[in-house]
Write a protein that holds these residues in place. Sequence first.
Motif, PDB file in Angstrom:
ATOM      1  N   ALA A 110       0.806  -1.225   0.000  1.00  0.00           N
ATOM      2  CA  ALA A 110       0.000   0.000   0.000  1.00  0.00           C
ATOM      3  C   ALA A 110       0.836   1.271   0.000  1.00  0.00           C
ATOM      4  CB  ALA A 110      -0.939  -0.006   1.208  1.00  0.00           C
ATOM      5  N   PHE A 111       2.051   1.219   0.595  1.00  0.00           N
ATOM      6  CA  PHE A 111       2.840   2.458   0.619  1.00  0.00           C
ATOM      7  C   PHE A 111       3.334   2.855  -0.764  1.00  0.00           C
ATOM      8  CE2 PHE A 111       5.731  -0.922   2.274  1.00  0.00           C
ATOM      9  CZ  PHE A 111       6.628  -0.994   1.220  1.00  0.00           C
ATOM     10  N   ASN A 112       3.121   1.985  -1.750  1.00  0.00           N
ATOM     11  CA  ASN A 112       3.433   2.359  -3.132  1.00  0.00           C
ATOM     12  C   ASN A 112       2.208   2.997  -3.796  1.00  0.00           C
ATOM     13  OD1 ASN A 112       4.735   2.668  -5.559  1.00  0.00           O
ATOM     14  ND2 ASN A 112       4.792   0.514  -6.085  1.00  0.00           N
ATOM     15  N   CYS A 113       1.533   3.861  -3.049  1.00  0.00           N
ATOM     16  CA  CYS A 113       0.337   4.531  -3.566  1.00  0.00           C
ATOM     17  C   CYS A 113       0.667   5.922  -4.098  1.00  0.00           C
ATOM     18  CB  CYS A 113      -0.729   4.627  -2.480  1.00  0.00           C
ATOM     19  SG  CYS A 113      -0.228   5.588  -1.027  1.00  0.00           S
ATOM     20  N   ILE A 114       1.946   6.195  -4.276  1.00  0.00           N
ATOM     21  CA  ILE A 114       2.381   7.521  -4.741  1.00  0.00           C
ATOM     22  C   ILE A 114       1.738   7.869  -6.077  1.00  0.00           C
ATOM     23  CG2 ILE A 114       4.385   8.867  -5.490  1.00  0.00           C
ATOM     24  CD1 ILE A 114       6.033   7.147  -3.493  1.00  0.00           C
ATOM     25  N   GLY A 115       1.682   6.897  -6.974  1.00  0.00           N
ATOM     26  CA  GLY A 115       1.083   7.142  -8.281  1.00  0.00           C
ATOM     27  C   GLY A 115      -0.387   7.500  -8.167  1.00  0.00           C
ATOM     28  N   ASN A 116      -1.115   6.790  -7.319  1.00  0.00           N
ATOM     29  CA  ASN A 116      -2.537   7.080  -7.121  1.00  0.00           C
ATOM     30  C   ASN A 116      -2.744   8.529  -6.686  1.00  0.00           C
ATOM     31  OD1 ASN A 116      -1.947   4.139  -6.627  1.00  0.00           O
ATOM     32  ND2 ASN A 116      -4.173   4.017  -6.529  1.00  0.00           N
ATOM     33  N   LEU A 117      -1.926   8.956  -5.732  1.00  0.00           N
ATOM     34  CA  LEU A 117      -2.041  10.325  -5.225  1.00  0.00           C
ATOM     35  C   LEU A 117      -1.681  11.345  -6.300  1.00  0.00           C
ATOM     36  CD1 LEU A 117      -0.329   9.792  -1.745  1.00  0.00           C
ATOM     37  CD2 LEU A 117      -2.779   9.878  -2.226  1.00  0.00           C
ATOM     38  N   ALA A 118      -0.661  11.026  -7.083  1.00  0.00           N
ATOM     39  CA  ALA A 118      -0.147  11.974  -8.073  1.00  0.00           C
ATOM     40  C   ALA A 118      -1.126  12.244  -9.214  1.00  0.00           C
ATOM     41  CB  ALA A 118       1.185  11.465  -8.629  1.00  0.00           C
ATOM     42  N   VAL A 119      -1.897  11.224  -9.601  1.00  0.00           N
ATOM     43  CA  VAL A 119      -2.754  11.373 -10.789  1.00  0.00           C
ATOM     44  C   VAL A 119      -4.196  11.723 -10.433  1.00  0.00           C
ATOM     45  CG1 VAL A 119      -1.312   9.683 -12.006  1.00  0.00           C
ATOM     46  CG2 VAL A 119      -3.460   8.925 -10.951  1.00  0.00           C
ATOM     47  N   LYS A 120      -4.528  11.758  -9.159  1.00  0.00           N
ATOM     48  CA  LYS A 120      -5.919  11.870  -8.730  1.00  0.00           C
ATOM     49  C   LYS A 120      -6.676  13.001  -9.418  1.00  0.00           C
ATOM     50  CE  LYS A 120      -9.377  10.713  -6.016  1.00  0.00           C
ATOM     51  NZ  LYS A 120     -10.069   9.415  -6.169  1.00  0.00           N
ATOM     52  N   LYS A 121      -6.059  14.158  -9.578  1.00  0.00           N
ATOM     53  CA  LYS A 121      -6.745  15.317 -10.158  1.00  0.00           C
ATOM     54  C   LYS A 121      -6.852  15.264 -11.682  1.00  0.00           C
ATOM     55  CE  LYS A 121      -5.298  18.621  -6.569  1.00  0.00           C
ATOM     56  NZ  LYS A 121      -4.531  19.882  -6.349  1.00  0.00           N
ATOM     57  N   TYR A 122      -6.080  14.384 -12.313  1.00  0.00           N
ATOM     58  CA  TYR A 122      -5.918  14.490 -13.766  1.00  0.00           C
ATOM     59  C   TYR A 122      -6.392  13.272 -14.565  1.00  0.00           C
ATOM     60  CZ  TYR A 122      -2.807  18.081 -11.947  1.00  0.00           C
ATOM     61  OH  TYR A 122      -2.293  19.153 -11.260  1.00  0.00           O
ATOM     62  N   VAL A 123      -6.771  12.195 -13.903  1.00  0.00           N
ATOM     63  CA  VAL A 123      -7.129  10.960 -14.598  1.00  0.00           C
ATOM     64  C   VAL A 123      -8.571  10.587 -14.281  1.00  0.00           C
ATOM     65  CG1 VAL A 123      -6.613   8.492 -14.808  1.00  0.00           C
ATOM     66  CG2 VAL A 123      -4.753  10.134 -14.597  1.00  0.00           C
ATOM     67  N   LYS A 124      -9.289  10.132 -15.312  1.00  0.00           N
ATOM     68  CA  LYS A 124     -10.712   9.806 -15.138  1.00  0.00           C
ATOM     69  C   LYS A 124     -10.918   8.622 -14.209  1.00  0.00           C
ATOM     70  CE  LYS A 124     -11.854  11.449 -19.815  1.00  0.00           C
ATOM     71  NZ  LYS A 124     -12.320  11.038 -21.166  1.00  0.00           N
ATOM     72  N   THR A 125     -10.125   7.567 -14.425  1.00  0.00           N
ATOM     73  CA  THR A 125     -10.319   6.331 -13.649  1.00  0.00           C
ATOM     74  C   THR A 125      -8.980   5.789 -13.176  1.00  0.00           C
ATOM     75  OG1 THR A 125     -12.256   5.746 -15.002  1.00  0.00           O
ATOM     76  CG2 THR A 125     -11.263   3.996 -13.662  1.00  0.00           C
ATOM     77  N   ILE A 126      -8.886   5.536 -11.866  1.00  0.00           N
ATOM     78  CA  ILE A 126      -7.680   4.928 -11.295  1.00  0.00           C
ATOM     79  C   ILE A 126      -7.997   3.488 -10.909  1.00  0.00           C
ATOM     80  CG2 ILE A 126      -5.964   5.011  -9.451  1.00  0.00           C
ATOM     81  CD1 ILE A 126      -6.564   7.998  -9.170  1.00  0.00           C
ATOM     82  N   ILE A 127      -7.238   2.562 -11.481  1.00  0.00           N
ATOM     83  CA  ILE A 127      -7.368   1.136 -11.154  1.00  0.00           C
ATOM     84  C   ILE A 127      -6.118   0.713 -10.382  1.00  0.00           C
ATOM     85  CG2 ILE A 127      -7.640  -1.197 -12.054  1.00  0.00           C
ATOM     86  CD1 ILE A 127      -8.729   0.023 -14.641  1.00  0.00           C
ATOM     87  N   THR A 128      -6.321   0.034  -9.271  1.00  0.00           N
ATOM     88  CA  THR A 128      -5.204  -0.553  -8.535  1.00  0.00           C
ATOM     89  C   THR A 128      -5.347  -2.072  -8.565  1.00  0.00           C
ATOM     90  OG1 THR A 128      -5.088   1.359  -7.048  1.00  0.00           O
ATOM     91  CG2 THR A 128      -3.972  -0.658  -6.341  1.00  0.00           C
TER      92      THR A 128
END
Length: 366
Positions: free
Chosen positions: A93-111
């Motif tokens: 879970a601590f590798n969630c940096i990408g999720n945080l970084a794209v939150k404002k700019y991407v329509k859908t985030i899949i993990t």
Amino acid sequence: MKKILIGYISNTKGSGLDNYIFQLVDVLKREDVQIDLLSSAIDEDLKEKYKQDSNVRLLPIDRIPKPKKRYNQIQDYARENKYDIAYFNISEAFNCIGNLAVKKYVKTIITHSHSSGNDNPNKIKREISKIVHQLTKPLLNKNTDVRYACSDLAAAWLFGNHPFRLIRNTVDADRFYFDPKNRKMIREKYDVSDDCKIIGFVGNLTYQKNPNALLNLFKMTSKDDKNIELWILGDGILRKELEDRVKNEKIQNVRFLGKKKNIEAFYSALDLFILPSNFEGYPLVGVEAQVNGLPCLFSKKITKDIALSDRAQFFDPDNSIEGCKKVETLLQLGRMDPLCFNKNIVYDLKDQQKEFIDIFVNGSIV
């Protein structure tokens, strides 16, 4: 054209997670999509792999120990390219940096969760990592729109009780089917007769894979049967320790063969596959070995979903007596034709291609 951001390629040569991403990209690159791959380990081999694919780009990022720089790099890519989907394949879970970084700019985030534990060889650091993992799980799940996992254990590890979609790890079955010519070639190369029983292991020699339990089991198994060998196909930080142990304890008939590009040929030379892992998501090597027809002995700490037939059994890696009995049983059973597998289990990439296209091209994400 749909734009997809995919992370992360570790480029560790033989990583099951990397192989999953490579297979996905091979399917998607034939469609009308732009694929951007995040990696902190771009080398000439990786560049060569995709140099002919105009719709596949490699985007460099820093490693996790530099989180702020990694965050800024991924955010810049997301801001500039306005992706339709960001697809993060991670193990902790601590590798969630990408999720945080794209939150404002991407329509859908899949993990997508691919593991069920931490592989740090140092026990204290491993326990600290587990604590950080648990603390960051809420943050990860808050910044995830859709959750995928390769197994029930992988889902529980990363998502807790959140709903998820099961996406199996599959292989190119045609590559891994049993080939008697390969069996003959490999055994002749290593001067092994056809009546000799070969137990095999494929994977990184790390805490996760628990290779010392493999040596414990083989040491006991080979006491009463001298016409048996153990082939260890892989490398890692524990290799020297394992080689020293084999030498010091005079364990006979153990070969350390390293990583092999033609691993499918080696599967055909084996008689039994053992994976004594401390944890797994859904191990690709387990699928490869079974598709080859090999009877398999898996650690009880691995999801039971990995069993494609009754030729796959489970044991407690701390109980070599139990393991020895199952080794004997499985060697007697011998190979199984993949046509006899449970028909409801998807193991062939060809059967999964439509699922990939439906998700990433046609929008059937959930």
